[in-house]
Design a protein around this motif. Structure first.
Motif, short mmCIF file in Angstrom:
data_model
loop_
_atom_site.label_atom_id
_atom_site.label_comp_id
_atom_site.label_asym_id
_atom_site.label_seq_id
_atom_site.Cartn_x
_atom_site.Cartn_y
_atom_site.Cartn_z
N PRO A 196 35.27 42.32 31.36
CA PRO A 196 35.53 43.35 32.37
C PRO A 196 34.91 43.02 33.73
CG PRO A 196 33.97 44.14 30.70
CD PRO A 196 34.51 42.83 30.21
N ASN A 197 33.91 42.13 33.76
CA ASN A 197 33.23 41.80 35.03
C ASN A 197 33.83 40.56 35.70
OD1 ASN A 197 32.30 40.16 32.92
ND2 ASN A 197 30.35 39.76 33.95
N LEU A 198 34.95 40.06 35.17
CA LEU A 198 35.52 38.81 35.67
C LEU A 198 36.57 39.04 36.76
CD1 LEU A 198 35.92 35.71 35.48
CD2 LEU A 198 37.48 36.11 33.58
N ILE A 199 36.45 38.29 37.84
CA ILE A 199 37.49 38.23 38.87
C ILE A 199 37.88 36.77 39.02
CG2 ILE A 199 38.05 38.55 41.32
CD1 ILE A 199 36.05 40.81 41.45
N VAL A 200 39.18 36.49 38.99
CA VAL A 200 39.65 35.12 39.23
C VAL A 200 40.37 35.10 40.56
CG1 VAL A 200 41.13 33.25 38.39
CG2 VAL A 200 39.88 34.68 36.75
N SER A 201 40.05 34.12 41.39
CA SER A 201 40.77 34.04 42.65
C SER A 201 41.51 32.71 42.74
CB SER A 201 39.83 34.28 43.82
OG SER A 201 39.50 33.09 44.46
N GLN A 202 42.74 32.79 43.21
CA GLN A 202 43.57 31.60 43.42
C GLN A 202 44.19 31.71 44.81
OE1 GLN A 202 46.39 31.37 40.15
NE2 GLN A 202 44.81 30.90 38.65
N THR A 203 44.97 30.72 45.18
CA THR A 203 45.52 30.69 46.53
C THR A 203 46.85 29.94 46.55
OG1 THR A 203 45.09 29.91 48.79
CG2 THR A 203 44.15 28.60 47.02
N LEU A 204 47.69 30.25 47.52
CA LEU A 204 48.90 29.44 47.71
C LEU A 204 48.64 28.30 48.70
CD1 LEU A 204 51.91 31.98 47.78
CD2 LEU A 204 50.79 30.88 45.83
N SER A 205 47.38 28.17 49.15
CA SER A 205 47.07 27.21 50.23
C SER A 205 47.05 25.76 49.79
CB SER A 205 45.70 27.53 50.84
OG SER A 205 45.71 28.77 51.49
N LYS A 206 46.83 25.48 48.52
CA LYS A 206 46.65 24.09 48.13
C LYS A 206 47.88 23.59 47.37
CE LYS A 206 42.74 24.39 50.16
NZ LYS A 206 41.55 25.08 49.69
N ALA A 207 47.94 23.76 46.07
CA ALA A 207 49.04 23.21 45.27
C ALA A 207 50.40 23.75 45.72
CB ALA A 207 48.82 23.51 43.79
N TYR A 208 50.44 25.00 46.17
CA TYR A 208 51.72 25.61 46.53
C TYR A 208 52.15 25.33 47.97
CZ TYR A 208 52.07 27.88 42.02
OH TYR A 208 52.20 28.11 40.67
N ALA A 209 51.37 24.53 48.67
CA ALA A 209 51.79 24.03 49.99
C ALA A 209 52.04 25.13 51.02
CB ALA A 209 53.03 23.14 49.85
N MET A 210 51.25 26.21 50.98
CA MET A 210 51.49 27.30 51.92
C MET A 210 50.21 27.74 52.65
SD MET A 210 54.24 29.75 49.97
CE MET A 210 54.70 29.16 48.34
N ALA A 211 49.37 26.79 53.02
CA ALA A 211 48.13 27.14 53.72
C ALA A 211 48.43 27.94 55.00
CB ALA A 211 47.32 25.89 54.05
N GLY A 212 49.56 27.64 55.62
CA GLY A 212 49.89 28.27 56.89
C GLY A 212 50.25 29.74 56.81
N ILE A 213 50.67 30.24 55.67
CA ILE A 213 51.06 31.65 55.60
C ILE A 213 49.90 32.55 55.21
CG2 ILE A 213 53.45 31.05 55.03
CD1 ILE A 213 52.97 32.18 52.20
N ARG A 214 48.76 31.99 54.75
CA ARG A 214 47.58 32.73 54.34
C ARG A 214 47.89 33.70 53.20
NH1 ARG A 214 44.79 30.26 54.37
NH2 ARG A 214 42.92 31.49 54.59
N LEU A 215 47.88 33.20 51.99
CA LEU A 215 48.05 34.10 50.87
C LEU A 215 47.09 33.75 49.73
CD1 LEU A 215 50.20 36.53 50.30
CD2 LEU A 215 50.59 35.13 48.31
N GLY A 216 46.15 34.64 49.52
CA GLY A 216 45.19 34.50 48.43
C GLY A 216 45.51 35.50 47.34
N ILE A 217 45.20 35.12 46.10
CA ILE A 217 45.54 35.97 44.96
C ILE A 217 44.29 36.28 44.16
CG2 ILE A 217 47.11 36.25 43.01
CD1 ILE A 217 48.49 33.62 44.03
N CYS A 218 44.11 37.55 43.87
CA CYS A 218 42.96 37.98 43.09
C CYS A 218 43.46 38.61 41.80
CB CYS A 218 42.19 39.02 43.91
SG CYS A 218 40.92 39.90 43.02
N TYR A 219 42.89 38.17 40.67
CA TYR A 219 43.25 38.74 39.37
C TYR A 219 42.01 39.39 38.78
CZ TYR A 219 46.80 35.05 39.85
OH TYR A 219 47.78 34.20 40.31
N ALA A 220 42.16 40.61 38.29
CA ALA A 220 41.03 41.30 37.67
C ALA A 220 41.56 42.48 36.86
CB ALA A 220 40.05 41.79 38.73
N SER A 221 40.62 43.19 36.22
CA SER A 221 41.00 44.41 35.49
C SER A 221 41.60 45.41 36.47
CB SER A 221 39.75 45.02 34.86
OG SER A 221 38.90 45.50 35.90
N THR A 222 42.38 46.35 35.96
CA THR A 222 42.96 47.36 36.85
C THR A 222 41.85 48.18 37.51
OG1 THR A 222 43.18 48.83 34.95
CG2 THR A 222 45.14 47.60 35.60
#
Ligand SMILES: *Cc1c(COP(=O)(O)O)cnc(C)c1O
Length: 347
Positions: A196-222
């Motif tokens: 329940p205390n875990l937050i995972v953060s990912q981004t479209l900036s690296k593998a997805y080749a979209m550093a220019g649009i600025r999109l970060g993704i956060c996954y966690a409990s509701t």
């Protein structure tokens, strides 16, 4: 663990700004929208964007195999990280724990938010010293930042180490997976239910080749997503970003193929680097960059700049004396890099 006890009292009491688009979300075809003081003449961006990014989250939910309710999007992962500070860390009172050498933004954001920093350096293999980390944390240590694969070292931390930290740290644990798509390691997104205390953060900036649009993704409990949603700026992901992400994510296998190409290039680059006499160590990498140890990082860095090649000098980072971080480029760029590295004069 009770997450509610970790949330700052100010944030718990906060009533979020309610935008026009929050207050009405219904049928959208053939409705007349006179609620947000927009200019009515269509140009593709005259309307405010969807504050909850429903369409984009639905796509990410499918790609990542997790409910959209467990996703929050940010203006880059840097915004996601900033929201985490604001939700859980009381200025001039709380602290975070970081594991240098690591991504510089954790420290910058801590300073910006007047939050203390406890540092426990990684060991000689760039793995976390689990016991020391848990002993260093105190009652005000609200967030532990784990970057895996780690920037700038490139390696992933062992599952065992991460598991022990997430299970025993008495605050929020953020696993920054900016480079996970280049790695064989399994993402911790699939284990959110267990922690329940875990937050995972990912981004479209690296593998997805979209550093220019600025999109970060956060996954966690509701529960955590709800808190972060309360404090995020209402329209933090603009219309152009949402549309471009949807467009590129819709191209079948685009990211998968590019990741495979980059990994192939990474292997080729590493074998070439082995032939460079003044590179004494090539660190194992799980990311789209390689950390190397050279004879004199400052001098080699300047020599490369003179030849028109920009890399990252990491020599001042703990455990990184005389290291340079090289991003894997196109085959042509990597060839240029190798040619120039081979031609550099001895010091
Ligand atoms: C590049 C990087 C990010 C990406 O940040 P964005 O704001 O999403 O571009 C996050 N964490 C780490 C460790 C990185 O190296």
């Amino acid at each position: 663990m009770n997450i509610q006890n970790l949330i700052r009292p100010t944030i718990k009491a906060l009533k979020p700004y309610s935008s026009a688009r929050d207050e009405f979300q219904g049928v959208t075809d053939n409705m007349v929208f006179l609620d947000a003081n927009e200019n009515p003449f269509e140009n593709g961006v005259n309307r405010y964007p969807d504050p909850q990014q429903g369409k984009l989250k639905a796509m990410l939910s499918e790609i990542k195999g997790i409910s959209a309710k467990n996703i929050l999007l940010g203006n880059g992962s840097d915004e996601v990280l900033d929201l985490i500070f604001r939700a859980f860390c009381e200025p001039n009172q709380d602290n975070i724990v970081i594991l240098p050498p690591t991504y510089g933004m954790y420290e910058v954001l801590a300073n910006l938010n007047a939050i203390g920093i406890k540092k426990v350096n990684l060991d000689a293999d760039f793995q976390p010293k689990v016991e020391e980390i848990l002993n260093t944390a105190d009652a005000n240590s609200k967030v532990l930042f784990i970057c895996s694969p780690n920037n700038p070292s490139g390696n992933s931390f062992t599952t065992e180490a991460i598991k022990t930290l997430v299970s025993n740290f008495k605050g929020i644990v953020v696993i920054d997976e900016a480079y996970i798509d280049f790695s064989n390691a399994e993402s911790w997104v699939s284990k959110l239910d267990q922690y329940p205390n875990l937050i995972v953060s990912q981004t479209l900036s690296k593998a997805y080749a979209m550093a220019g649009i600025r999109l970060g993704i956060c996954y966690a409990s509701t529960e955590i997503i709800t808190v972060l949603n309360t404090i995020k700026p209402p329209y933090n992901i603009n219309e152009l970003t949402q549309n471009k992400a949807i467009e590129l994510l819709n191209i079948k296998d685009l990211a998968t193929n590019q990741i495979a190409d980059i990994l192939k290039e990474r292997s080729a680059l590493i074998s070439e680097l082995k032939s460079i006499s003044y590179i004494s160590k090539i660190y194992p990498t799980d990311a789209n960059f390689v950390l190397v140890k050279v004879d004199d990082a400052n001098k080699r860095y300047n020599q490369l700049i003179e030849k028109g090649i920009v890399i990252r000098n990491r020599t001042t980072q703990p455990g990184c004396e005389n290291t340079l971080r090289l991003t894997v480029g196109t085959p042509k760029e990597n060839k240029i890099l190798i040619n120039i590295l081979q031609g550099l004069k001895t010091l």
